[in-house]
Design an enzyme around this catalytic site. Sequence first.
Site, PDB file in Angstrom:
ATOM      1  N   ASP A  70       0.841  -1.207   0.000  1.00 12.64           N
ATOM      2  CA  ASP A  70       0.000   0.000   0.000  1.00 12.64           C
ATOM      3  C   ASP A  70       0.872   1.253   0.000  1.00 12.64           C
ATOM      4  O   ASP A  70       0.353   2.373  -0.077  1.00 12.64           O
ATOM      5  CB  ASP A  70      -1.006  -0.007   1.156  1.00 12.64           C
ATOM      6  CG  ASP A  70      -0.346  -0.028   2.524  1.00 12.64           C
ATOM      7  OD1 ASP A  70       0.893  -0.190   2.590  1.00 12.64           O
ATOM      8  OD2 ASP A  70      -1.064   0.106   3.529  1.00 12.64           O
ATOM      9  N   LYS A 139      -1.241  -9.276   2.855  1.00  9.98           N
ATOM     10  CA  LYS A 139      -0.455  -8.838   4.025  1.00  9.98           C
ATOM     11  C   LYS A 139      -1.311  -7.848   4.808  1.00  9.98           C
ATOM     12  O   LYS A 139      -2.006  -7.026   4.211  1.00  9.98           O
ATOM     13  CB  LYS A 139       0.857  -8.183   3.597  1.00  9.98           C
ATOM     14  CG  LYS A 139       1.665  -7.624   4.778  1.00  9.98           C
ATOM     15  CD  LYS A 139       3.077  -7.272   4.410  1.00  9.98           C
ATOM     16  CE  LYS A 139       3.241  -5.940   3.731  1.00  9.98           C
ATOM     17  NZ  LYS A 139       2.758  -4.767   4.496  1.00  9.98           N
ATOM     18  N   GLU A 208       9.336  -4.298  10.243  1.00  9.79           N
ATOM     19  CA  GLU A 208       9.773  -3.022   9.655  1.00  9.79           C
ATOM     20  C   GLU A 208      10.248  -2.044  10.722  1.00  9.79           C
ATOM     21  O   GLU A 208       9.608  -1.897  11.779  1.00  9.79           O
ATOM     22  CB  GLU A 208       8.610  -2.392   8.870  1.00  9.79           C
ATOM     23  CG  GLU A 208       8.964  -1.002   8.319  1.00  9.79           C
ATOM     24  CD  GLU A 208       7.965  -0.445   7.324  1.00  9.79           C
ATOM     25  OE1 GLU A 208       6.967  -1.125   7.016  1.00  9.79           O
ATOM     26  OE2 GLU A 208       8.208   0.691   6.854  1.00  9.79           O
TER      27      GLU A 208
HETATM   28  O1  KIV Z   1       3.553  -1.087   1.629  1.00 11.91           O
HETATM   29  C1  KIV Z   1       4.695  -1.569   1.527  1.00 11.91           C
HETATM   30  O2  KIV Z   1       5.411  -1.342   0.542  1.00 11.91           O
HETATM   31  C2  KIV Z   1       5.182  -2.388   2.613  1.00 11.91           C
HETATM   32  C3  KIV Z   1       6.639  -2.722   2.619  1.00 11.91           C
HETATM   33  C4  KIV Z   1       7.414  -1.536   2.967  1.00 11.91           C
HETATM   34  C5  KIV Z   1       6.933  -3.869   3.500  1.00 11.91           C
HETATM   35  O3  KIV Z   1       4.445  -2.751   3.469  1.00 11.91           O
END
Ligand code: KIV
Length: 295
Positions: A70, A139, A208
């Site tokens: 996102d 995710k 993260e």
């Molecule tokens: O949104 C994203 O790109 C992410 C990554 C930074 C892990 O969640």
Amino acid sequence: MSTFTMDTGTSRATPSPVPGKRTTAPSIRARKIAGEDGLRTEQPIVMLTAYTMRMAQLLDPHCDMLLVGDSLGQVIYGLPSTIPVTLEMMCAHGAAVVRGSWHALVAVDMPFGSYEASPVQAFESAARIMKETGCAAVKLEGGEAMAPTIDLLTKRGVPVIGHVGLTPQAVNVLGGYGARGREEHEAQKIIADAKAVADAGAFCIVVEGVMEQIATAVARSVAPPVIGIGASADCDGQVLVIDDMLGMFERTPRFVKRYDDLAARIGEAARAYAEEVRARTFPTADQTYRPKPSP
Ligand code: KIV
């Protein structure tokens, strides 16, 4: 829907790759094994974000997983954070990335507001993402509070990647994007979050923006592979935002390594084009349609 076929009738067709079997969530999960020094993957898992078909084609041969993050809110749409990102955006870009890939597992981020209210809401959003994109996993951000949701999703056919530590969708609660886990109680909370997400059934976990020793502790103590970003080289894999690592932005977080300087190179190409258009030196005979000489 998710097969990689090219319409050679389009003007920008590229060669079709040899079809193969896509990487699966169980195969990613199985890469973490018990070694002499604890749980780890023999070879680190390679993950990058991708938001478009063409970028997916270029990254797919090199990656185990492609994440339709996102982060596209900021990277593609110029939004101030990931908060305004919608399910529609995630589905459109997720489908494009699935169409442009054939080997990597494609995971799509669940956007803010599409899963937090209840496990049932999460299932409905995840089912829509999987139906409309053909992706193999979703995710979602959050630790202990999200464990019941991850449990329900995995038990109903939705492979889930967890995301703990710095969770950008919670920026308004966290107060910024600074690294997490400087205080002992916060470090313990991140480790507890990762364990809860792992126990709930996540097949891998993104960690993260945390202090290095927290990421290492998490990686060595949970069964699923731990993918780091701003975390530790000792994680079971790494992920970066593709535009960051290509040098598309002047300012990036400290944990980003720029492998190219595409912003400068694109600017130079645009400058050269503009100069030639203004000087009428583009197009030349090579780029112009003219009647064929008569035989
Ligand atoms: O949104 C994203 O790109 C992410 C990554 C930074 C892990 O969640």
